[in-house]
Scaffold this motif. Structure first.
Motif, PDB file in Angstrom:
ATOM      1  N   GLY A 148       5.295  48.231  25.611  1.00 42.16           N
ATOM      2  CA  GLY A 148       5.552  47.743  24.263  1.00 42.16           C
ATOM      3  C   GLY A 148       4.286  47.469  23.488  1.00 42.16           C
ATOM      4  O   GLY A 148       3.200  47.773  23.971  1.00 42.16           O
ATOM      5  N   ARG A 196       3.183  42.719  25.552  1.00 44.65           N
ATOM      6  CA  ARG A 196       2.501  43.807  26.270  1.00 44.65           C
ATOM      7  C   ARG A 196       1.694  43.300  27.457  1.00 44.65           C
ATOM      8  O   ARG A 196       1.779  43.835  28.566  1.00 44.65           O
ATOM      9  CB  ARG A 196       1.568  44.519  25.270  1.00 44.65           C
ATOM     10  CG  ARG A 196       0.894  45.777  25.795  1.00 44.65           C
ATOM     11  CD  ARG A 196       0.028  46.406  24.704  1.00 44.65           C
ATOM     12  NE  ARG A 196      -0.651  47.592  25.195  1.00 44.65           N
ATOM     13  CZ  ARG A 196      -0.124  48.815  25.187  1.00 44.65           C
ATOM     14  NH1 ARG A 196       1.079  49.011  24.712  1.00 44.65           N
ATOM     15  NH2 ARG A 196      -0.807  49.841  25.655  1.00 44.65           N
ATOM     16  N   ASP A 197       0.929  42.240  27.232  1.00 39.12           N
ATOM     17  CA  ASP A 197       0.076  41.673  28.255  1.00 39.12           C
ATOM     18  C   ASP A 197       0.911  41.190  29.439  1.00 39.12           C
ATOM     19  O   ASP A 197       0.592  41.466  30.607  1.00 39.12           O
ATOM     20  CB  ASP A 197      -0.685  40.504  27.620  1.00 39.12           C
ATOM     21  CG  ASP A 197      -1.863  40.090  28.453  1.00 39.12           C
ATOM     22  OD1 ASP A 197      -2.331  40.896  29.263  1.00 39.12           O
ATOM     23  OD2 ASP A 197      -2.308  38.939  28.275  1.00 39.12           O
ATOM     24  N   LYS A 226       2.459  44.131  31.368  1.00 38.24           N
ATOM     25  CA  LYS A 226       1.456  44.779  32.212  1.00 38.24           C
ATOM     26  C   LYS A 226       1.205  43.956  33.482  1.00 38.24           C
ATOM     27  O   LYS A 226       1.135  44.489  34.578  1.00 38.24           O
ATOM     28  CB  LYS A 226       0.139  44.982  31.449  1.00 38.24           C
ATOM     29  CG  LYS A 226       0.163  46.160  30.465  1.00 38.24           C
ATOM     30  CD  LYS A 226      -1.170  46.324  29.737  1.00 38.24           C
ATOM     31  CE  LYS A 226      -2.289  46.838  30.633  1.00 38.24           C
ATOM     32  NZ  LYS A 226      -3.563  46.980  29.899  1.00 38.24           N
ATOM     33  N   HIS A 250      -7.768  49.096  31.843  1.00 39.05           N
ATOM     34  CA  HIS A 250      -6.915  47.936  31.549  1.00 39.05           C
ATOM     35  C   HIS A 250      -7.216  47.371  30.169  1.00 39.05           C
ATOM     36  O   HIS A 250      -6.316  47.106  29.373  1.00 39.05           O
ATOM     37  CB  HIS A 250      -7.129  46.866  32.625  1.00 39.05           C
ATOM     38  CG  HIS A 250      -6.545  45.540  32.288  1.00 39.05           C
ATOM     39  ND1 HIS A 250      -5.237  45.389  31.873  1.00 39.05           N
ATOM     40  CD2 HIS A 250      -7.096  44.295  32.274  1.00 39.05           C
ATOM     41  CE1 HIS A 250      -4.997  44.110  31.638  1.00 39.05           C
ATOM     42  NE2 HIS A 250      -6.110  43.428  31.857  1.00 39.05           N
ATOM     43  N   GLN A 299      -4.855  47.413  26.643  1.00 48.83           N
ATOM     44  CA  GLN A 299      -4.319  46.161  26.087  1.00 48.83           C
ATOM     45  C   GLN A 299      -3.984  46.354  24.603  1.00 48.83           C
ATOM     46  O   GLN A 299      -3.232  45.582  24.030  1.00 48.83           O
ATOM     47  CB  GLN A 299      -5.339  45.015  26.218  1.00 48.83           C
ATOM     48  CG  GLN A 299      -5.548  44.492  27.627  1.00 48.83           C
ATOM     49  CD  GLN A 299      -4.331  43.780  28.177  1.00 48.83           C
ATOM     50  OE1 GLN A 299      -3.413  44.379  28.675  1.00 48.83           O
ATOM     51  NE2 GLN A 299      -4.318  42.461  28.076  1.00 48.83           N
ATOM     52  N   PRO A 345      -2.119  47.957  21.677  1.00 47.98           N
ATOM     53  CA  PRO A 345      -0.919  48.770  21.446  1.00 47.98           C
ATOM     54  C   PRO A 345      -1.296  50.072  20.740  1.00 47.98           C
ATOM     55  O   PRO A 345      -2.163  50.080  19.860  1.00 47.98           O
ATOM     56  CB  PRO A 345      -0.059  47.884  20.534  1.00 47.98           C
ATOM     57  CG  PRO A 345      -0.515  46.489  20.788  1.00 47.98           C
ATOM     58  CD  PRO A 345      -1.992  46.613  21.069  1.00 47.98           C
TER      59      PRO A 345
END
Lengths: 430, 430
Positions: free
Chosen positions: A365, A409-410, A413, B295, B299, B301
């Protein structure tokens, strides 16, 4: 139990987007010598505010540790504030200047005028040498309160506290026979916080003095069991520790395989330990986690012994080229599907010849979700070949699991990286 | 200027290895509506301690925000403590229960007995709806202090504060014509904190009310410029903001290209923005950073638009197989060398056909260092092909840079990831 407080100093810890992390290890280290931190505070680079914070803390606690504000720049005001609040004027101290000069000389530098200010120490205070950086710290006793000032750089604060302060607090605890705080942690993944509590809350003996704490995060739910020894005798301590270990064992049995680690061990350390002890190697194919699994696995020193490679395939083309995922599979099921996750795991294992291939694909996302495949949908797959020995008995495990995570999102993940490593862990212990 | 305080509640924030992060965005959001946070505190799950913290804060501040301790479990004591300290008994509130019921129904659940406790609110307080999770918050005015209680889960605290509290504080600021705090940030990489201060300290006009702050971290040095508007009139505010912007521009000019970002932008966002605006793609070959660059890049989007792939090659074999690094190069110069870094960057670019390949190889420690190649030695390389247009004018850039970092494994990985992205950024802006 002695009470302690930690005060972190620095405007960047207020309006600067930076959390205070020094207080975390200070609180742990203080607990280990029988000092219980019940309040922590953060204050900006303002002399009056620092003085107010020291006053408030020294009324509540026997041990007060300050971190930050000892550097060479104009906004470093801790030494002035400590001097004023305790009425001990600053004096240049030879041992402080000498240590600083030696440290800088090792880096081929000489102290600047600004850095020389770091040699100013409240009169009567003891200098705490800095084995890592240039700013010395100090400690003094004021109004029955033991006040310690350390720099804000974590490696410096830690080194100076462990070498210059802990031995003294430990000796005092032994002399005064003060009790210790005993604490046990269990880390779980895959079960909701309220379900964890339901399962274990009646396992804590009433009036045993054992406190249960639960903390949920994207990495799972951590269960803490805490007890304070009633008296500082060796016998009393052993009794408390034994009780705590008994409760811990009981709780762990109730929780079963969702417990992935104890104490300070992390998922990546657990997985690394299991791989290393079995002489297995690992290859990882990441998609939505973007490298986070590789990053976490390589936080463990020595991980190069079992981690062969990590491939982050964001594009379909990369999945085909690097992992031999058939293009028709991507077309038919989409990149976020169980079928593609399985192909990714098998592809990375076959290419790398590692014992185990794991993969993860999902929608982190905030965009990219559909009604059918919403943000948070994640597939994890594993392909392991444990065949070994001269007869190479076939021992192949292939599996896949679907997850649906909530969050930004974070968070997604993080959860996806944890879920992938948990699938790997469960395979390794079964 | 109204004064504010933030109190984070939860024993795991004391003895649990978890930093309080809610206070960071709360402090930013409060500053944006003219409330200056000068003290933050953390207190455990103890009713008396929470009451003491509320009392202390309410004497110093007009706005006090509590986070944490509103959940369903037995160690969630914030509502009780707030009720007792303000003398407002807890009552079940229909709107709180209803919101919770709706939220849980959306997840296919009904409230448990424990969760129903979350519907208890101090009498006379206003309920703050929780658009993300199940626990409602509340706010009330007590002793001229505006007291807000929010859950500890960051996404919930943020959502509720922005929707339920900020509009009210903003309206009050406008009515009372209270001043704002204006703040500007510049993020730099590659220059020491004391050198940054030397370069810019005489650029801050004396008596302008502009305060300079410097904060070093593994990601570089952040320069902050802060000014408080003297009066809350639009004209006064504009004047303060204009002055700050003028100083900012001057400081930025003095610092030059080591400034990689302004405000809240991160290195990965800057690099992503530059790649996206130029329609370029990126492939990354990581070694010592273990996936951290991937990573961080992911992060952001939408990063799938420019990030083609990331390969983490811990083993020599993987470097040869996945990046076509010649085995003889590895043998002759070792995996941590400028030659291998260059070959990794060229290899990943050629394989992926991305516009730019970047690579990093180094020794993250704590083991693996030698006298010749110590822990912290890192090589970054880049191979970019900007050739475009019908005539495909050759525009190729190849470069490599050596770094020597201090610190532990985590710090060296962070610095190496930042250095790699900074090399990429400098290439993209030149």
């Amino acid at each position: 139990m002695r009470r302690g407080e930690v005060i972190a100093i620095g405007s960047e810890l207020l309006l600067g987007g930076r959390p205070d992390t020094n207080s975390l290890f200070l609180t742990e280290a203080l607990a280990a010598v029988g000092v219980e931190v019940r309040f922590k505070s953060v204050v900006g680079d303002d002399e009056a505010d620092i003085m107010a914070a020291i006053r408030t803390a020294s009324r509540r606690a026997e041990v007060v540790v300050l971190t930050g504000g000892l550097g060479p720049t104009g906004d470093d005001l801790t030494r002035q504030a400590a001097a004023r609040v305790t009425g001990r004027p600053l004096r240049r101290r030879a041992e402080a200047v000498e240590g600083m000069r030696q440290r800088l000389a090792a880096w081929g530098r000489t102290p600047s005028v600004a850095q020389m200010r770091q040699g100013l120490i409240p009169s009567g205070a003891e200098v705490i040498a800095n084995p890592v950086g240039s700013a010395p710290g100090f400690c003094l006793t004021w109004n029955r309160c033991f006040l310690v000032a350390l720099p804000g750089v974590p490696a410096e604060a830690r080194g100076m506290f462990m070498a210059g302060v802990v031995p003294r607090l430990a000796a005092e605890r032994a002399t005064r026979r003060l009790p210790l705080i005993e604490r046990r942690l269990l880390h779980t993944f895959g079960v909701a916080e309220s379900d964890i509590e339901q399962r274990i809350k009646n396992r804590i003996p009433v009036k045993s003095g054992v406190r249960l704490g639960l903390q949920a995060s994207p990495l799972g739910v951590t269960v803490s069991l805490t007890a304070s020894g009633e008296r500082g005798t060796l016998r009393g301590e052993n009794k408390g520790a034994r009780l705590l270990d008994r409760v811990l064992k009981d709780v762990q049995t109730r929780l079963g395989s969702c417990v992935y680690a104890e104490g300070s061990e992390t998922m990546e350390q657990v997985v690394g330990r299991l791989l290393a002890s079995r002489g297995l190697t690992l290859a990882v194919a990441e998609s939505c986690t973007g490298g986070l699994i590789g990053h976490r696995l390589t936080q463990v020193p020595g991980s190069s012994a079992y981690l062969d490679r990590v491939v982050v395939c964001y594009s379909d083309q990369a999945k085909t080229e690097l992992l031999d995922v058939p293009a028709e599979l991507l077309l038919r099921y989409g990149a976020v599907s169980e079928e593609v996750a399985r192909a990714m795991a098998s592809g990375i294992r076959a290419r790398s010849q590692a014992s185990i291939g794991v993969s993860v694909t999902g929608i982190a996302g905030p965009g990219g979700g559909t009604a059918h495949k919403p943000v948070g949908l994640v597939f994890v797959a594993l392909d392991a070949d444990f065949s070994q020995g001269p007869k190479r008995r076939r021992n192949r495990t292939r599996l896949a699991q679907e997850f649906r995570f909530h969050g930004d999102r974070d968070t997604i993940k993080l959860r996806a990286s944890q879920a992938t490593m948990d699938v790997l862990r469960r395979c390794l212990i079964s």
